[in-house]
Design an enzyme around this catalytic site. Structure first.
Site, PDB file in Angstrom:
ATOM      1  N   GLN A 113       0.829  -1.206   0.000  1.00 54.10           N
ATOM      2  CA  GLN A 113       0.000   0.000   0.000  1.00 54.10           C
ATOM      3  C   GLN A 113       0.863   1.257   0.000  1.00 54.10           C
ATOM      4  O   GLN A 113       0.338   2.359  -0.114  1.00 54.10           O
ATOM      5  CB  GLN A 113      -0.902   0.008   1.240  1.00 54.10           C
ATOM      6  N   ARG A 167      -8.470  -0.457   7.975  1.00 53.05           N
ATOM      7  CA  ARG A 167      -9.436   0.484   7.388  1.00 53.05           C
ATOM      8  C   ARG A 167      -9.767   1.588   8.391  1.00 53.05           C
ATOM      9  O   ARG A 167     -10.924   1.864   8.696  1.00 53.05           O
ATOM     10  CB  ARG A 167     -10.693  -0.260   6.971  1.00 53.05           C
ATOM     11  N   CYS A 168      -8.718   2.191   8.881  1.00 51.21           N
ATOM     12  CA  CYS A 168      -8.907   3.078  10.023  1.00 51.21           C
ATOM     13  C   CYS A 168      -7.682   3.954  10.160  1.00 51.21           C
ATOM     14  O   CYS A 168      -6.567   3.509   9.912  1.00 51.21           O
ATOM     15  CB  CYS A 168      -9.086   2.176  11.228  1.00 51.21           C
ATOM     16  N   GLU A 190     -12.717   4.776   5.221  1.00 48.65           N
ATOM     17  CA  GLU A 190     -12.771   4.034   6.482  1.00 48.65           C
ATOM     18  C   GLU A 190     -14.002   4.360   7.325  1.00 48.65           C
ATOM     19  O   GLU A 190     -14.287   3.657   8.290  1.00 48.65           O
ATOM     20  CB  GLU A 190     -11.510   4.304   7.280  1.00 48.65           C
TER      21      GLU A 190
END
Ligand code: CDP
Length: 784
Positions: free
Chosen positions: A219, A366-367, A735
């Site tokens: 990523q 996702r945060c 997110e």
């Protein structure tokens, strides 16, 4: 009537994703699709023990397996100075292959290189490791006692990794003591895993120029290049990192994993390409887990329900290494957003992190670095407070919201919230869900003993890491970047420092350029993930892409527009000051009929540029002045079967405010995906260990991922309060649904169970757990 002309595909247009034709036809190119002549496969030998001394490693049988070419172990790497990896947080280091002892079950112990994937797996089976078990510490509260020191390699002989705190402790303690109402609850956000459909993997080789070519599911490709240069000593110009298509990341593909280093070492040692693709079990057992925060939350309030103080003390289980990727100044990430949407006069939050014999991580699933934990804590605690005050949960929230005229709002824990209209978002959700008739229905059902719950979550998060004065990873400031080239025909290319893993950047980045330059987004190609061509950026995670790289793209496009204005002036035969950009074209001020399009200007930039420098390109490195603060109201309506304990989410409404929306179709998709993950955490998922540190659910038979059969129907709506400091007013959104939804589900279940006197239960709210709680409550009732 507005005369503004909307350009096809510009901001707010529901353009279909440009990348989808390739994905839905199975034409994506993932790391495992890469096959090179002479390529070897790598498999890892992993520890069956959670904590054990390595007495010996015997590779002789493994070397006899047909096709096996080499086996390396920790001591080989250590001898080459490659025994340990710095973790991205910079507070710790992680063994590449176990040296001396193993610290968690499934830890990497040896790497086997073979001609086929099967031979590598057989070779790994044949490696004989003699272990001597050591006492296991599987519980962070047991770790606190320091009876067994797990990491004697560290200078401080303790399992305590760090203490972090923010806010005013003294004032908070005082305000809590003076409050007429107080609630206190331990809330555990269980250990879970991002579990992307594509596990992690890489292909490494050294080309004829001796340059490392490294295909990897990353990523953050540029950060990988820098980290690999630091770890291996290979000069950064001799490292080429390429992240091709990625099948989901969710934070799982941010850390550099031991397997990557082993593959590179194998490629160097054996002088041929090496592929390593982890299995599902390897992914679940050894790569970045998420959450595992035990949070003691305390709120003080007046009898009328005005909050007076918040205190949160957290015990964090980080496993064997502190392998989180948090910014240097923020060991507990953005947990400081724990006051949420509420105007607390004072607050104090603290986190203590511990080593245990579990897989390392604590990654931002996702945060934005621990925002999900913070949001869950405050949203659950507000419901518990409402219960204590016998107040409606929506009314309590409304009473305590930061009001829209308070923005920019300085929170007591140090953030400056940029914008929001929480009352409007809540009211929109209440109206859409039909709140008042649901309350009536619930009251009626309760008279019949039926269990129906309405759960509200009015979350605020903080995304867009981040301003260079506060945010860095391994010292590298968390800016992001864009480079745009417009070709003579008005087509172009955007390169960014981000890397989409399914978020649709190929579409939305083109839309930003389309908006800024009036060009066709279908002919703006987007390229990310190649460190040779993309400008340096910190990558895609924590919903930072739109707030940071999205801003860089808009700013680079504006630079192009400034250059183009000169060409336009030449074409329109007026002075530059007489040219204005209006309705997606250059016009002579006051004479709108005299105009040129960007497409015409682009052609002229290469064919008729007069005194102007030829070409039409620009780059921009964007250092955000502040974070962005997306928010929303989620409402879940749940019916519970009293006999089976099964919860059914009958209705779910999500009202999100992510500022200016680039593409509503993509935002909707992001919200659907994130809500499904939130649903999974609330009802199904927990990475489970027994008291001896054995990992109990190591595949998708035991660690459940929701299918379309279990997934509820999602209804979405929006409010829009643009971010005042972002060039196009956009905040992140990826997110939000993962951050905001778990509390809505749990609040709904707890609301349904409240007539039974049940105040709090930890996730996942599985059928058997809820069934047991109902039976216990009934037994208590009978006994009293
Ligand atoms: O960093 P990541 O891409 O995961 O998250 P994001 O910045 O929240 O963006 C997710 C996707 O939603 C991207 O394609 C964004 O461009 C899009 N988005 C949007 O269309 N409008 C917004 N206000 C925010 C995101």
């Amino acid at each position: 009537m507005s005369t503004e002309r909307k350009h096809e595909g510009s901001l707010g247009m529901a353009m279909k994703r440009k990348e989808d034709p390739r994905f839905i036809q199975g034409k994506g190119r993932y790391v495992d699709d890469i096959s090179l002549p002479g390529m070897l496969y790598m498999a890892l030998v992993r520890s069956p023990y959670p904590h054990a001394e390595i007495v010996s490693i015997d590779i002789s049988e493994a070397m006899k397996v047909p096709g096996v070419k080499a086996v390396i172990a920790g001591k080989d790497l250590d001898a080459a100075g490659l025994g340990w990896l710095p973790t991205f947080h910079g507070l710790d280091k992680q063994m590449v292959l176990a040296i001396g002892k193993v610290l968690f079950q499934y830890q990497e112990v040896a790497a086997v290189f073979a001609e086929t994937r099967a031979a590598a797996a057989d070779g790994a089976e044949a490696v004989q490791v003699n272990y001597k078990p050591l006492p296991v510490v599987a519980d962070p509260f047991a770790a606190k006692t320091d009876k067994v020191i797990l990491r004697p390699d560290r200078e401080r002989k303790t399992n305590h990794i760090y203490h972090w705190e923010v806010g005013d402790r003294e004032a908070t303690v005082k305000a809590l003591a003076a409050s007429s109402k107080r609630i206190k609850q331990r809330i555990w956000f269980q250990r879970c895993h991002p579990a992307p459909l594509e596990p992690c993997g890489c292909v490494a080789y050294f080309d004829t120029m001796g340059r490392l070519q490294f295909y990897v599911t990353s990523q953050a490709p540029h950060v990988y290049r820098t980290a690999l240069a630091i770890v291996t000593g290979i000069p950064e110009d001799k490292i080429h990192v390429i992240s091709p298509d990625i099948g989901g990341g969710f934070g799982n593909k941010v850390p550099v994993y031991p397997g990557y280093v082993c593959a590179i070492v194998g490629a160097l040692k054996l002088a041929c390409p090496v592929k390593w693709i982890e299995t599902r079990t390897e992914n679940l057992t050894s790569t970045g887990f998420a959450r595992d925060y035990h949070m003691d939350v305390e709120i003080g309030a007046t009898a009328e329900g005005r909050v007076t103080a918040l205190h949160v003390a957290t015990t964090a289980d980080h496993g064997a290494f502190d392998a989180a990727a948090d910014p240097t100044k923020y060991p507990a990430g953005m947990f400081g957003v724990v006051t949420g949407s509420y105007d607390f006069p004072v607050a104090h939050a603290e986190v203590d992190a511990y080593f245990t014999n579990k897989a390392p991580g604590g990654i931002a699933y996702r945060c934005s670095f621990r925002v999900t934990e913070a949001s869950f804590a405050i949203e659950r605690a507000m419901d518990i407070l409402a219960d204590e005050l016998n107040m409606n949960a929506a009314d309590l929230r409304r009473k305590n919201f930061v009001r829209k005229e308070q923005f920019p709002y300085p929170s007591p824990l140090g953030f400056t919230y940029d914008s929001g209209d929480y009352h409007k978002t809540l009211d929109t959700a209440l109206e859409k869900v039909g709140y008042h008739s649901l309350l009536n229905e619930q009251a009626e059902k309760r008279t019949r003993g039926e269990l129906m719950g309405i759960g509200i979550s009015t979350f605020t998060e903080v995304v867009g890491a981040g301003p260079s004065k506060h945010f860095d990873i391994l010292g590298i400031k968390m800016f992001d970047s864009a480079e745009i080239r417009i070709h003579p025909t008005g087509a172009g290319i955007v390169r960014a420092g981000t890397k989409s893993q399914g978020q649709g950047h190929e579409t939305t980045w083109a839309q930003i350029v389309a908006e800024e330059l009036g060009l066709d987004p279908q002919n703006i190609m987007v390229e990310e993930g190649d460190t040779d061509t993309a400008p340096y950026g910190l990558g895609t995670y924590a919903s930072r892409s739109t707030p940071v790289a999205g801003a860089a793209i808009a700013m680079a496009a504006r630079r192009i527009r400034e250059k183009a204005r000169k060409v336009a002036a030449h074409l329109l035969e007026v002075g530059e000051a007489d040219v204005e950009w209006k309705d997606y074209r250059f016009q002579v001020r006051g004479v709108p009929a005299k105009s040129v399009t960007m497409k015409e200007v682009a052609f002229a930039a290469y064919t008729n540029m007069a005194q102007n420098e030829p070409g039409l390109e620009a780059s921009y490195y964007y250092d955000p002045p502040n974070m962005t603060f997306p928010n929303g109201t989620y409402i879940a309506v749940v019916d519970i079967d009293r006999e089976t304990g099964e919860s059914k989410v009958r209705k779910f409404i999500a009202v999100d405010d992510c500022g200016t929306i680039i593409n509503p179709l993509i935002v909707e998709g992001q919200i659907h995906g994130g809500l499904t993950e939130g649903f999974a955490m609330a009802f199904m998922q927990e990475i489970q260990y027994d008291s001896e540190g054995n990992h109990l659910n190591t595949n998708f038979t035991d660690y459940l991922v929701p299918t379309s059969l279990e997934t509820p129907h999602w209804e979405t709506a929006k409010t829009i309060t643009p971010s005042p400091h972002h060039p196009i007013g956009a905040k992140g959104v990826g997110e939000s649904p993962n951050v905001g939804s778990p509390a809505a589900f749990v609040n709904a279940v707890m609301d349904a169970l409240s007539p039974l006197g049940i105040r709090h239960m930890d996730m996942p709210l599985t059928r058997d757990k809820v069934w047991r709680a109902i039976r216990d409550a009934e037994a208590r009732e009978k006994a009293s």
